[in-house]
Motif scaffolding. Sequence first.
Motif, short mmCIF file in Angstrom:
data_model
loop_
_atom_site.label_atom_id
_atom_site.label_comp_id
_atom_site.label_asym_id
_atom_site.label_seq_id
_atom_site.Cartn_x
_atom_site.Cartn_y
_atom_site.Cartn_z
N ILE A 7 0.87 -1.18 0.00
CA ILE A 7 0.00 0.00 0.00
C ILE A 7 0.91 1.23 0.00
N PRO A 8 0.68 2.20 -0.89
CA PRO A 8 1.59 3.35 -0.98
C PRO A 8 1.37 4.42 0.09
N HIS A 9 1.17 3.98 1.31
CA HIS A 9 1.09 4.84 2.49
C HIS A 9 1.97 4.18 3.54
N SER A 10 2.99 4.89 3.98
CA SER A 10 3.95 4.29 4.89
C SER A 10 4.29 5.23 6.04
N VAL A 11 5.08 4.69 6.97
CA VAL A 11 5.57 5.48 8.10
C VAL A 11 7.09 5.47 8.08
N LEU A 12 7.66 6.51 8.63
CA LEU A 12 9.09 6.59 8.94
C LEU A 12 9.16 6.92 10.42
N VAL A 13 9.91 6.12 11.17
CA VAL A 13 10.01 6.32 12.62
C VAL A 13 11.48 6.57 12.97
N VAL A 14 11.76 7.78 13.44
CA VAL A 14 13.10 8.13 13.90
C VAL A 14 13.19 7.71 15.37
N ILE A 15 13.96 6.66 15.64
CA ILE A 15 14.13 6.16 17.00
C ILE A 15 15.33 6.85 17.61
N HIS A 16 15.14 7.44 18.80
CA HIS A 16 16.21 8.24 19.40
C HIS A 16 16.24 8.08 20.91
N THR A 17 17.39 8.41 21.47
CA THR A 17 17.59 8.42 22.92
C THR A 17 17.33 9.84 23.43
N PRO A 18 17.28 10.03 24.75
CA PRO A 18 17.15 11.39 25.29
C PRO A 18 18.31 12.30 24.85
N ALA A 19 19.50 11.73 24.62
CA ALA A 19 20.66 12.50 24.18
C ALA A 19 20.67 12.74 22.67
N LEU A 20 19.61 12.32 21.99
CA LEU A 20 19.45 12.46 20.54
C LEU A 20 20.43 11.62 19.73
N ASP A 21 20.80 10.48 20.29
CA ASP A 21 21.46 9.46 19.46
C ASP A 21 20.34 8.77 18.71
N VAL A 22 20.56 8.52 17.42
CA VAL A 22 19.53 7.99 16.54
C VAL A 22 19.94 6.59 16.07
N LEU A 23 18.96 5.70 16.04
CA LEU A 23 19.17 4.35 15.55
C LEU A 23 19.03 4.33 14.03
#
Length: 167
Positions: A7-23
Amino acid sequence: MPKPPKIPHSVLVVIHTPALDVLLIERADHAGFWQSVTGSKDRLDEPLAETAVREVGEETGIMIGGALVPHSALVDWRYSIEYEIYPEFRHRYEAGVVRNTEHWFSLRVPGQIDVTLAPREHTAFVWLPYEEAASRCFSSSNADAILQLPRRLAAHSAGLQAGESGQ
């Protein structure tokens, strides 16, 4: 049995720590393609937040809804972009579908928690300071989302504070 078209509707999830380290996770089908968690709705009526929770769990093993990562840690930015689907991925959609609408979320986790990758989808992960994570992303829109993280979190926090004070 073949998979149904995406389905051409998706999500993007930015996973981050309190210190703004990103997975960031590396795609199994494209070495060197680093990204945040992404994924399409499973059904047209699937709520976007449900898609985000499911995709985070499937791709990283991080379960949203427990004491460690409560549902309130997932923030719907109420923002979306539309982009042209890369030609090498179009075969996953119905014939003629060339554009996707992606809805952006962030997920705050308590530090660099354990990650369990879906091996058919991703081969490696890394936690990086948000600016470095953005520079590693293959997709310019994913990089843009990561760079917006501090501003989006500040706006969300301000909205929560305004709601708590009755404004």
